[in-house]
Design an enzyme around this catalytic site. Sequence first.
Site, PDB file in Angstrom:
ATOM      1  N   LEU A 176      -6.654  -0.738  10.228  1.00  0.00           N
ATOM      2  CA  LEU A 176      -5.258  -0.532  10.631  1.00  0.00           C
ATOM      3  C   LEU A 176      -4.597   0.408   9.646  1.00  0.00           C
ATOM      4  O   LEU A 176      -4.391   0.065   8.473  1.00  0.00           O
ATOM      5  CB  LEU A 176      -4.510  -1.858  10.683  1.00  0.00           C
ATOM      6  CG  LEU A 176      -3.014  -1.794  11.002  1.00  0.00           C
ATOM      7  CD1 LEU A 176      -2.776  -1.117  12.337  1.00  0.00           C
ATOM      8  CD2 LEU A 176      -2.401  -3.188  11.005  1.00  0.00           C
ATOM      9  N   HIS A 226      -2.634  -5.314  -1.686  1.00  0.00           N
ATOM     10  CA  HIS A 226      -2.069  -4.032  -2.130  1.00  0.00           C
ATOM     11  C   HIS A 226      -0.674  -3.867  -1.528  1.00  0.00           C
ATOM     12  O   HIS A 226      -0.405  -4.331  -0.421  1.00  0.00           O
ATOM     13  CB  HIS A 226      -2.982  -2.898  -1.669  1.00  0.00           C
ATOM     14  CG  HIS A 226      -2.667  -1.557  -2.248  1.00  0.00           C
ATOM     15  ND1 HIS A 226      -1.574  -0.812  -1.841  1.00  0.00           N
ATOM     16  CD2 HIS A 226      -3.284  -0.820  -3.196  1.00  0.00           C
ATOM     17  CE1 HIS A 226      -1.547   0.323  -2.511  1.00  0.00           C
ATOM     18  NE2 HIS A 226      -2.578   0.346  -3.346  1.00  0.00           N
TER      19      HIS A 226
END
Length: 337
Positions: A126, A230
């Site tokens: 994605l 992240h």
Amino acid sequence: MLIARAAKRTDIDELIALAKSAGTGFTSLAVPPEQLEERLVKSETAFAAQISRQTEDTYQLMLEDTETGHIVGCSAVKAMVGVSKPYWDFKIITMAQHSAEADRRFDMDAMLLVNDFAGATEVGTLFVSEAGRGTGAGRLAAQSRYLLMAADRPRFGEKVLAELRGVVRDDGSSPFYDYVSRPFFKMDFAEADQLSASTDNQFILDLGPKHLIYMDLLPPDVRAVVGQTHAVGVGARKLLEWEGFHYDRYIDIFDGGPLVSTWTENVRTIRESRQYTVRAATPHGGVQGLLSTDRFDNFRTTRTTVILDGDVIGVDFETLQALDLCEGDRVRFWRQR
């Protein structure tokens, strides 16, 4: 209008551009251009295949701006992982420590290399470009994967998982990899990441740790990134958790990022979507949601406004055209609540 659609081999140039902009640590795109091209060819073949069983095919989806014709994002579904190519992760386990003589009782966490998700389906890859961010593109790319799975459930596993990118420094290095994994693999993070994406992962079995790695032996700054996402993946994690995915202490062996999973039948978009027969209409005062073609050949999805009338759904001409639909076709709709 943005549509998520089955990828074509002619998308190669724009997929290469997306991969370059994704940067180090985005494992599924960290492969050479020729492998990206091979991925598109295999995906196109898989979409066209007349099967209704689970295979190891990967279905690549592209997010297209119909006004410009440009690709602004991508996502993918790996129908089955961990079978011919092991799907390695660290599982964090807790061991109870007790000594009556020393009068001590405490728990100790350790990491163990495992392949626990053999046969599961993975959603991933994605990524949305700068041009597509802030437009709802990420959510469309994410949910389109589940509408694809709903279109032919036998092609996919009973469990579905997703790996999220872990903490990576601005220079592309990983604090987790540098301290935990580098001593075993003797290569830098980018090389290990690329090998993981492009090989059968035999090198992980050959070189990876054979014994437990105790968490208490790690420096505090390394322990702090274990299971953390992240910064660019925080939104993706929230979407996954909204769908019903949960973190169960599985982490990526290179960057320490979290793996989340759930039973496929519990994925919200799949569970809440319904099938309808489509007709042309002017959807004034309608409801919003995601509409998909609900078929593998020429699979397409978009966000739109519709009129619901029993098992019939009214859609405007522009949407019918964008999804290549005719009146009387069967479609699938997820209603936004």
